[in-house]
Design an enzyme around this catalytic site. Structure first.
Site, PDB file in Angstrom:
ATOM      1  N   GLY A   8       0.833  -1.205   0.000  1.00  0.00           N
ATOM      2  CA  GLY A   8       0.000   0.000   0.000  1.00  0.00           C
ATOM      3  C   GLY A   8       0.861   1.245   0.000  1.00  0.00           C
ATOM      4  N   TYR A 148     -12.904  -4.258  10.388  1.00  0.00           N
ATOM      5  CA  TYR A 148     -11.643  -3.499  10.391  1.00  0.00           C
ATOM      6  C   TYR A 148     -10.970  -3.565  11.757  1.00  0.00           C
ATOM      7  CZ  TYR A 148      -8.367   0.312   9.498  1.00  0.00           C
ATOM      8  OH  TYR A 148      -7.225   1.056   9.342  1.00  0.00           O
ATOM      9  N   ALA A 150     -11.340  -5.767  14.133  1.00  0.00           N
ATOM     10  CA  ALA A 150     -10.863  -7.125  14.401  1.00  0.00           C
ATOM     11  C   ALA A 150      -9.591  -7.420  13.625  1.00  0.00           C
ATOM     12  CB  ALA A 150     -11.950  -8.141  14.051  1.00  0.00           C
TER      13      ALA A 150
END
Length: 244
Positions: A8, A148, A150
């Site tokens: 990313g 998200y 978790a």
């Protein structure tokens, strides 16, 4: 020259992390999923030190292929930053299995597969540093973000297990950004609403949103010799918003 891999690594915080590592003299391999324009802009901004490679972190076969390409061309990386993440926010009772699986596949399984592919070469080359980009919502829940939150909570435990098992060769730490002034955070928390933004700022002791540069400063600490005795830790960078 140290090779660094940033998943990313061409948008938002990840772009700034890639640029910081390049400024430190690293050869940076920035992985991205689909935004070709952002990838080209990041490569141009990297002054010859950044290469962008497409890889969907939710697909283990793509991870294995890109890691083989990286190690064949550049050898073992000295730094791995697991930054790629997605969110699909919905109320818990409306959340679909696909919403859950997609977020967990990218945010938690992606770092596992990427680290598992590269860590053996890092150990064989003498070690290095892995930084997992988590979130303060790994520690404090929020509405509509069960998947998200978790995924990021799981990433914290993965960080600790990796730090334990990869020692003494590889240091593994987690960086937890708080509210950061990025397009994605602005959209998710509706910070383009002046009242909403003011309420958020009032809850942050430092009185401002974090910047991508703040996160890059923290990353620089975690990947350099200044943190040589730090592993298995969680570095929260949120202006004091969460004090647990």
């Amino acid at each position: 020259m140290t090779t660094s891999v940033v998943s990313g690594g061409t948008r938002g915080i990840g772009r700034e992390l890639s640029l910081r590592l390049a400024a430190l003299g690293h050869r940076v391999i920035a992985l991205y999923r689909g935004d070709e324009d952002a990838a080209r802009q990041t490569v141009r901004a990297g002054d010859g030190r950044i290469e962008a490679l497409r890889c969907d972190l939710a697909r283990p076969d793509e991870i294995r292929a890109v890691c083989a390409r990286i190690t064949d061309a550049h050898g073992a990386p000295g730094v791995l930053v697991n930054n790629a993440g997605v969110n699909r926010d919905r109320p818990f009772l409306s959340m679909t299995g696909e919403d859950w699986d997609t977020v967990l596949a990218t945010n938690l399984s992606g770092p596992f597969h990427l680290s598992r592919a590269l860590a053996p070469t890092m150990v064989a080359a003498g070690g290095g540093s892995i930084v997992n980009i988590a979130s303060t919502t790994a520690l404090r829940p929020r509405p509509d973000g069960a998947n998200y939150c978790a995924s990021k909570a799981g990433l914290l435990q993965l960080t600790k297990c990796m730090a334990l098992e990869l020692a003494p060769h590889i240091r593994v730490n987690a960086l937890l950004p708080g509210f950061t002034d990025t397009e994605e955070v602005t959209e998710r928390y509706r910070l383009d609403d002046p009242d909403r933004r003011a309420a958020v700022l009032e809850s942050i002791p430092r009185g401002r949103l974090g910047t991508a540069r703040d996160m890059a400063d923290a990353l620089e600490f975690l990947v350099t010799a200044r943190s040589g005795y730090v592993t298995g830790q969680q570095l929260i960078v949120d202006g004091g918003h969460f004090m647990g």
